[in-house]
Design an enzyme around this catalytic site. Sequence first.
Site, short mmCIF file in Angstrom:
data_model
loop_
_atom_site.label_atom_id
_atom_site.label_comp_id
_atom_site.label_asym_id
_atom_site.label_seq_id
_atom_site.Cartn_x
_atom_site.Cartn_y
_atom_site.Cartn_z
N LYS A 172 0.82 -1.21 0.00
CA LYS A 172 0.00 0.00 0.00
C LYS A 172 0.85 1.26 0.00
O LYS A 172 0.46 2.26 -0.58
CB LYS A 172 -0.96 0.01 1.20
CG LYS A 172 -2.13 -0.93 1.03
CD LYS A 172 -3.22 -0.64 2.05
CE LYS A 172 -4.38 -1.61 1.90
NZ LYS A 172 -5.39 -1.42 2.95
N LYS A 183 -11.67 -5.95 -4.64
CA LYS A 183 -12.78 -5.01 -4.71
C LYS A 183 -12.31 -3.59 -5.01
O LYS A 183 -13.10 -2.72 -5.29
CB LYS A 183 -13.62 -5.07 -3.43
CG LYS A 183 -12.99 -4.55 -2.17
CD LYS A 183 -13.93 -4.90 -1.03
CE LYS A 183 -13.57 -4.47 0.35
NZ LYS A 183 -12.56 -3.49 0.58
N LYS A 236 -5.93 -12.71 -6.67
CA LYS A 236 -7.26 -12.64 -6.08
C LYS A 236 -8.11 -11.53 -6.72
O LYS A 236 -7.60 -10.45 -7.01
CB LYS A 236 -7.07 -12.37 -4.58
CG LYS A 236 -8.34 -12.37 -3.76
CD LYS A 236 -7.99 -12.22 -2.28
CE LYS A 236 -9.08 -11.47 -1.54
NZ LYS A 236 -8.88 -11.41 -0.10
#
Length: 338
Positions: A120, A205, A202
Amino acid sequence: MTDAASTDTRPVVLSGIQPSGKLTIGNYLGALKNWLALHEQYDTHFMLVDLHSISVRQSPADRLERCYEFIALYLACGLNPERNVLFVQSHVPAHSQLAWILNCYTQFGELSRMTQFKDKSAKHADNVNAGLFCYPVLMAADILLYGAHKVPVGDDQRQHLELTRTIAQRFNREHGETFVVPETMTPPIGARIMGLQTPEAKMSKSEDAETNAIYLLDEPKRIERKIKRAVTDMEGSIRFDQENKPGVSNLMSILAACTGQSFEQISAEYDGGGYGQFKKAVADAVIATLEPVQQRYAEWRNDEAALRDILRDGAQRAQQRAQTTVDRVHAALGFIPA
Ligand code: TRP
């Protein structure tokens, strides 16, 4: 560990989702759907972690809309507020209170090693704030406040769970048995849904590429189009082989999770019919799965007052339990009782 605020003696489960991005079929099949039956065996707590979400910038208007949307989706997916404690993290002050304390029981080096922090901070290089760094400590507070025994999370959260255990054990060693040391609850096999365009990673979202994910609120036409364009391979056979056929295997996982069929049954039914026919079946199954969710969503989303009533009640129940932990921790630390 006794808990004066609750007479429920079943083991505690707690999980949460961050209000960022849009909920995907991966969140549904990999998390929400599996949460539904847990209340039969566990004292379940599910929350929306809005405090975590401010570690990455998002406009307040977007955040507010997203928070309502996610809660309405929790309910639309079938989470029953009478059987589960449903709440928003910021409504329960104990999360912030315990997070500060746990910060003082977490090492700088430990947080520096968190792969999610590294990812991040690379992605948001202009805003590597202290909250992003301490994110796992707030998550530890979420979990330890409720004495959670089991925490259902995906693989990407395992390292945070490990750190939570380390913090709990460290505190217990220094101050006596204060926290339950939690364990990860792994989702059932096949419940890990990958990206349609990048089936090695993965389904996210917060993914930038719209075509990589199926969102819970996507219209049927859009779902069909996305699945039609999903990456497959040149082989033309329908068999589960994650390593060599990640795209087809992922579509099989989605179909299996939607219909309850096994991979063998899916192979037997669709192998030889070509990818076009197979993809049509996957799209139909996803659309049929999401239709009732979308209908219920529309009803819930239109009633913000009802959503807030549910959250108020959830927060009250959560705070009651969480406060007993804060009191115990304060006593363990030698704070004057309030
Ligand atoms: N960090 C988790 C995620 O991104 C969300 C989360 C916050 C969480 N607090 C939690 C999950 C407590 C389980 C338990 O997925």
